[in-house]
Design an enzyme around this catalytic site. Sequence first.
Site, PDB file in Angstrom:
ATOM      1  N   SER A 118       0.915  -1.219  -0.154  1.00  0.00           N
ATOM      2  CA  SER A 118      -0.060  -0.014  -0.003  1.00  0.00           C
ATOM      3  C   SER A 118       0.869   1.279   0.020  1.00  0.00           C
ATOM      4  CB  SER A 118      -0.761   0.185   1.315  1.00  0.00           C
ATOM      5  OG  SER A 118      -1.681  -1.194   1.492  1.00  0.00           O
ATOM      6  N   HIS A 139      -1.701  -3.304  -6.966  1.00  0.00           N
ATOM      7  CA  HIS A 139      -2.244  -2.667  -5.529  1.00  0.00           C
ATOM      8  C   HIS A 139      -3.571  -3.243  -5.975  1.00  0.00           C
ATOM      9  CE1 HIS A 139      -3.140   0.446  -2.403  1.00  0.00           C
ATOM     10  NE2 HIS A 139      -3.342  -0.573  -1.873  1.00  0.00           N
ATOM     11  N   GLU A 151      -4.521  -0.883  -8.962  1.00  0.00           N
ATOM     12  CA  GLU A 151      -3.813   0.056  -9.014  1.00  0.00           C
ATOM     13  C   GLU A 151      -2.495  -0.386  -9.744  1.00  0.00           C
ATOM     14  OE1 GLU A 151      -2.814   2.532  -5.798  1.00  0.00           O
ATOM     15  OE2 GLU A 151      -2.830   4.322  -6.899  1.00  0.00           O
ATOM     16  N   ASN A 189      -3.606   6.075  -2.027  1.00  0.00           N
ATOM     17  CA  ASN A 189      -3.388   6.794  -0.693  1.00  0.00           C
ATOM     18  C   ASN A 189      -3.012   8.289  -0.837  1.00  0.00           C
ATOM     19  OD1 ASN A 189      -4.291   4.557   1.049  1.00  0.00           O
ATOM     20  ND2 ASN A 189      -2.499   3.373   0.326  1.00  0.00           N
TER      21      ASN A 189
HETATM   22  N1  LIG Z   1      -5.801  -5.241   4.011  1.00  0.00           N
HETATM   23  C1  LIG Z   1      -6.024  -4.258   3.156  1.00  0.00           C
HETATM   24  O1  LIG Z   1      -7.036  -3.559   3.245  1.00  0.00           O
HETATM   25  C2  LIG Z   1      -4.820  -4.004   2.310  1.00  0.00           C
HETATM   26  C3  LIG Z   1      -5.591  -3.425   1.024  1.00  0.00           C
HETATM   27  C4  LIG Z   1      -4.365  -3.037   0.053  1.00  0.00           C
HETATM   28  C5  LIG Z   1      -2.979  -3.659   0.046  1.00  0.00           C
HETATM   29  N2  LIG Z   1      -2.588  -4.191   1.399  1.00  0.00           N
HETATM   30  C6  LIG Z   1      -1.326  -4.640   1.411  1.00  0.00           C
HETATM   31  O2  LIG Z   1      -1.169  -6.122   1.304  1.00  0.00           O
HETATM   32  C7  LIG Z   1      -0.298  -6.658   2.080  1.00  0.00           C
HETATM   33  C8  LIG Z   1      -0.582  -7.662   2.996  1.00  0.00           C
HETATM   34  O3  LIG Z   1      -1.733  -7.120   3.724  1.00  0.00           O
HETATM   35  P1  LIG Z   1      -2.765  -8.055   4.505  1.00  0.00           P
HETATM   36  O4  LIG Z   1      -3.687  -7.204   5.195  1.00  0.00           O
HETATM   37  O5  LIG Z   1      -3.158  -9.193   3.770  1.00  0.00           O
HETATM   38  O6  LIG Z   1      -1.850  -8.747   5.719  1.00  0.00           O
HETATM   39  P2  LIG Z   1      -2.168 -10.014   6.691  1.00  0.00           P
HETATM   40  O7  LIG Z   1      -1.425  -9.695   7.986  1.00  0.00           O
HETATM   41  O8  LIG Z   1      -3.613 -10.425   6.666  1.00  0.00           O
HETATM   42  O9  LIG Z   1      -1.483 -11.249   5.914  1.00  0.00           O
HETATM   43  C9  LIG Z   1       0.246 -11.067   5.834  1.00  0.00           C
HETATM   44  C10 LIG Z   1       0.450 -12.685   5.577  1.00  0.00           C
HETATM   45  O10 LIG Z   1       1.846 -12.749   5.188  1.00  0.00           O
HETATM   46  C11 LIG Z   1       2.437 -13.624   5.849  1.00  0.00           C
HETATM   47  N3  LIG Z   1       3.889 -13.499   5.903  1.00  0.00           N
HETATM   48  C12 LIG Z   1       4.783 -12.606   6.597  1.00  0.00           C
HETATM   49  N4  LIG Z   1       6.102 -12.927   6.094  1.00  0.00           N
HETATM   50  C13 LIG Z   1       6.203 -13.773   5.143  1.00  0.00           C
HETATM   51  C14 LIG Z   1       6.956 -14.257   4.283  1.00  0.00           C
HETATM   52  N5  LIG Z   1       8.495 -13.816   4.247  1.00  0.00           N
HETATM   53  N6  LIG Z   1       6.607 -15.191   3.224  1.00  0.00           N
HETATM   54  C15 LIG Z   1       5.388 -15.694   3.438  1.00  0.00           C
HETATM   55  N7  LIG Z   1       4.356 -15.180   3.922  1.00  0.00           N
HETATM   56  C16 LIG Z   1       4.730 -14.217   4.715  1.00  0.00           C
HETATM   57  C17 LIG Z   1       1.889 -13.719   7.286  1.00  0.00           C
HETATM   58  O11 LIG Z   1       2.236 -14.862   8.031  1.00  0.00           O
HETATM   59  C18 LIG Z   1       0.434 -13.364   7.011  1.00  0.00           C
HETATM   60  O12 LIG Z   1      -0.321 -14.490   6.602  1.00  0.00           O
HETATM   61  C19 LIG Z   1       0.461  -5.478   2.825  1.00  0.00           C
HETATM   62  O13 LIG Z   1       1.565  -4.910   2.078  1.00  0.00           O
HETATM   63  C20 LIG Z   1      -0.625  -4.266   2.650  1.00  0.00           C
HETATM   64  O14 LIG Z   1      -0.328  -2.939   2.815  1.00  0.00           O
HETATM   65  C21 LIG Z   1      -3.528  -4.464   2.294  1.00  0.00           C
END
Ligand SMILES: NC(=O)c1ccc[n+]([C@@H]2O[C@H](COP(=O)([O-])OP(=O)(O)OC[C@H]3O[C@@H](n4cnc5c(N)ncnc54)[C@H](O)[C@@H]3O)[C@@H](O)[C@H]2O)c1
Length: 281
Positions: A118, A139, A151, A189
């Site tokens: 993000s 994104h 995005e 953002n």
């Molecule tokens: N949640 C949202 O609304 C949203 C929206 C757009 C973008 N994002 C982006 O998406 C990404 C993930 O967010 P999320 O909300 O899914 O997080 P989340 O915490 O739900 O999931 C992250 C996952 O990554 C895993 N992980 C961590 N290190 C790892 C590695 N080295 N190898 C493999 N897996 C690993 C964790 O165990 C976890 O299951 C972030 O960069 C976030 O900024 C999130």
Amino acid sequence: MSEVFGVIGAGTMGNGIAQVAARAGFDVVMRDVAEDFLVRGMTAIDKSLQRDVDKERLSGEEKRAIIGRIKATTELSSLSDAIIVVEAVTEDLAVKTGVFRALDEVTKAGAILASNTSSISITKLGAVTSKPDKVIGMHFMNPVPVMKLVEVIRGAATSDATYERVHELSEKLGKTPLECQDYPGFISNRVLMPMINEAIFALHEGVATRESIDGIMKMGMNHPMGPLTLADFIGLDVCLAIMNVLYEGFGDSKYRACPLLKRYVDAGWLGRKTGRGFYEY
Ligand SMILES: NC(=O)c1ccc[n+]([C@@H]2O[C@H](COP(=O)([O-])OP(=O)(O)OC[C@H]3O[C@@H](n4cnc5c(N)ncnc54)[C@H](O)[C@@H]3O)[C@@H](O)[C@H]2O)c1
């Protein structure tokens, strides 16, 4: 044989991306660090698809076929055949650079490495690999199966060929790709967070109540929810981190985070996920 689509991270975004890719016909490899994260991710996919079966938008057989196309694994080497890998791990520069270095090693030369970040610089992620021309931002929005937008973020070294391929793949996933360059906050953002931050300043300064601020933006601007409700939904810690990325990235005081936002984060009032933010849940 269909093409392999890799996903790193089985969390909220990772399992959504895996589901959408499998539904589009790809063989998906979804990788996380431990078995229980994979189980949680697969359970979320199952539940989400079941909702579509219940609404008769998908047959039970199609659901089974989609799930059958997803391989959940802790082995990074399973991504060696992937044509693209989308990284959706924790929003942390050190964790993400570690993932990109490892992906650079295990994937084939032509594979595209995309990040769902993000706020982290795509250019920085590309620079830790041997093929920055193949690194790009994809994104996706939450919830991934519902939200149409991707995005697409071009890093300083991203090639036109990589961009065009990602554009095509996004459409194959049933999404609408829209392009921007890699600058802090991208477009989403950079425009959204200062609006939320301004709403928090208005609350902080006593210009209006939380209900009034949200109501004015909801009814007056036709937004589906008010900015304070949205901040609680996103997580106030996430909002603060993104404001800090904008502030540091541009070095412009117009992006300074509101002290009230910092105060709530310090108190552990992070929004919906902790039961309290600007509202109580
Ligand atoms: N949640 C949202 O609304 C949203 C929206 C757009 C973008 N994002 C982006 O998406 C990404 C993930 O967010 P999320 O909300 O899914 O997080 P989340 O915490 O739900 O999931 C992250 C996952 O990554 C895993 N992980 C961590 N290190 C790892 C590695 N080295 N190898 C493999 N897996 C690993 C964790 O165990 C976890 O299951 C972030 O960069 C976030 O900024 C999130």
